[in-house]
Enzyme design. Structure first.
Site, short mmCIF file in Angstrom:
data_model
loop_
_atom_site.label_atom_id
_atom_site.label_comp_id
_atom_site.label_asym_id
_atom_site.label_seq_id
_atom_site.Cartn_x
_atom_site.Cartn_y
_atom_site.Cartn_z
N LYS A 194 -0.07 -29.07 -29.46
CA LYS A 194 -0.27 -28.03 -28.40
C LYS A 194 0.67 -28.53 -27.43
O LYS A 194 1.11 -27.14 -26.62
CB LYS A 194 -1.28 -27.21 -27.55
CG LYS A 194 -1.57 -28.55 -27.70
CD LYS A 194 -1.76 -28.99 -25.46
CE LYS A 194 -2.54 -29.70 -24.90
NZ LYS A 194 -1.61 -30.15 -23.44
N ASP A 247 -6.51 -24.59 -25.87
CA ASP A 247 -5.72 -26.07 -24.89
C ASP A 247 -4.80 -25.55 -25.10
O ASP A 247 -3.41 -25.37 -23.79
CB ASP A 247 -5.48 -27.17 -25.28
CG ASP A 247 -5.55 -28.08 -24.72
OD1 ASP A 247 -5.64 -28.29 -23.70
OD2 ASP A 247 -4.91 -29.21 -25.15
N SER A 257 1.30 -27.12 -16.25
CA SER A 257 1.72 -28.44 -17.34
C SER A 257 2.80 -28.73 -17.06
O SER A 257 4.06 -28.33 -17.17
CB SER A 257 1.70 -27.37 -18.51
OG SER A 257 2.34 -28.14 -19.50
#
Length: 331
Positions: A194, A247, A257
């Site tokens: 991810k 996620d 992020s």
């Protein structure tokens, strides 16, 4: 589920995520919790101000949280959380081997694949510690949100479902809920991939390609993730859960992020940056995942494109042209 109760928890690593996990575990008041750090300054800061401002600025930590630089605190722990970066896990396990008792549950709290070997972190740490009961914690959760007590749900995967259920019960709190799994392979690969896909989503955003492109990338990225998980012996269905889809959605859409921000910078500049100034786990995982996929004969075009961009073999425009001109096949 086993009725045993841990007598002590130690979190190794005083970065943002390690500090957050130590804070939420300590706040539950179930068992004594110690944050083990290598920096005396962290010990001084937490003891004097009740904060670790280098890692989590302006967040007050529970008064019950203990902090130490002495690895002997591990000798009294039933559960040890390894919260250092993925590429530091082997060295940490090797250096702490003499302090961790046989039978201790060690939980990997990093998302990645060992770059030098392509191995999963649970296998790496188990090898160094001579333990079988090495678990992994992964899923959608930013450190600051966890430390502030905002509702967060993640997955914990162990060798057996009973062991995973024990760890989920021991580490959960009113604001931090863990769901048990026996698929360590799927949970780890989901957490690693991810990050790669979040970089790809950042590239899409930075290049101004629109939300439709991001949605297509997420859905096709999940297909890549499931193919690699199945090929490595995991459960492809794991991608539908917290450590996969959950996620990915968080990391691919929130500017908290680091992987997304790194991808945005690449998309804006048209090529990879050589220095990020931040730890970007997806940058390590991309080339490893692409190499593993090639060895297994698994098609992962998005992962390969991200790896090629980061390695400097492709610019963004060329990578997009390659992806959009691939043969059209049934979904």
């Amino acid at each position: 589920m086993t009725a045993e109760t841990p007598k002590g928890i130690v979190v190794v690593g005083s970065g943002a995520f390690g500090t957050a996990l130590a804070a939420v575990a300590s706040a539950s008041d179930k068992v004594p919790v110690t944050l083990l750090t290598r920096r005396e300054s962290v010990v001084d800061d937490i003891k004097t101000s009740g904060r670790n401002d280098d890692a989590l600025p302006d967040i007050d930590l529970p008064q019950s949280l203990q902090v130490s630089i002495d690895p002997s605190v591990l000798e009294g722990a039933d559960i040890v959380l390894f919260a250092m970066p993925s590429q530091a896990q082997r060295e940490a396990a090797r250096s702490l081997f003499g302090f961790i008792r046989p039978g201790t549950d060690v939980v990997i709290c990093a998302k990645g694949i060992e770059r030098s070997s392509g191995r999963l972190l649970t296998d790496v740490v188990a090898e160094e510690l001579h333990l079988h009961n090495v678990a992994v914690l992964s899923g959608p959760g930013f450190a600051a949100d966890i430390a502030r007590g905002l509702p967060t749900a993640m997955a914990v995967a162990a060798e057996t479902m009973d062991r995973a259920a024990y760890l989920a019960e021991a580490l959960s709190s009113p604001t931090f809920r863990l769901y048990p799994s026996a698929d360590r392979i799927g949970v780890q690969l989901g957490g690693a991939l991810k990050n790669v896909l979040a970089i790809a989503c950042g590239i899409v955003e930075g290049a101004g390609l629109g939300d439709s492109a991001r949605a297509a990338l997420i859905s096709r990225g999940l297909a890549e993730m499931s193919r690699l998980i199945a090929a490595r012996g995991g459960d492809a269905e794991t991608v539908r859960g917290l450590s996969g889809l959950g996620d990915l959605v968080l990391t691919a859409t929130s500017h908290q992020s680091r992987n997304l921000r790194y991808g945005i910078a690449i998309g804006r500049e048209g090529r990879a940056r050589t220095e990020t100034g931040e730890l970007v786990e997806g940058a390590f995982a991309a080339s490893v995942a692409a190499s593993v996929a090639a060895e297994l004969g698994i098609e992962m075009p998005i992962t390969h494109a991200v790896a090629a961009i980061i390695d400097g073999r492709l610019d963004v425009k060329s990578a997009l042209e390659q992806l959009m001109t691939r043969p059209i096949r049934q979904e």
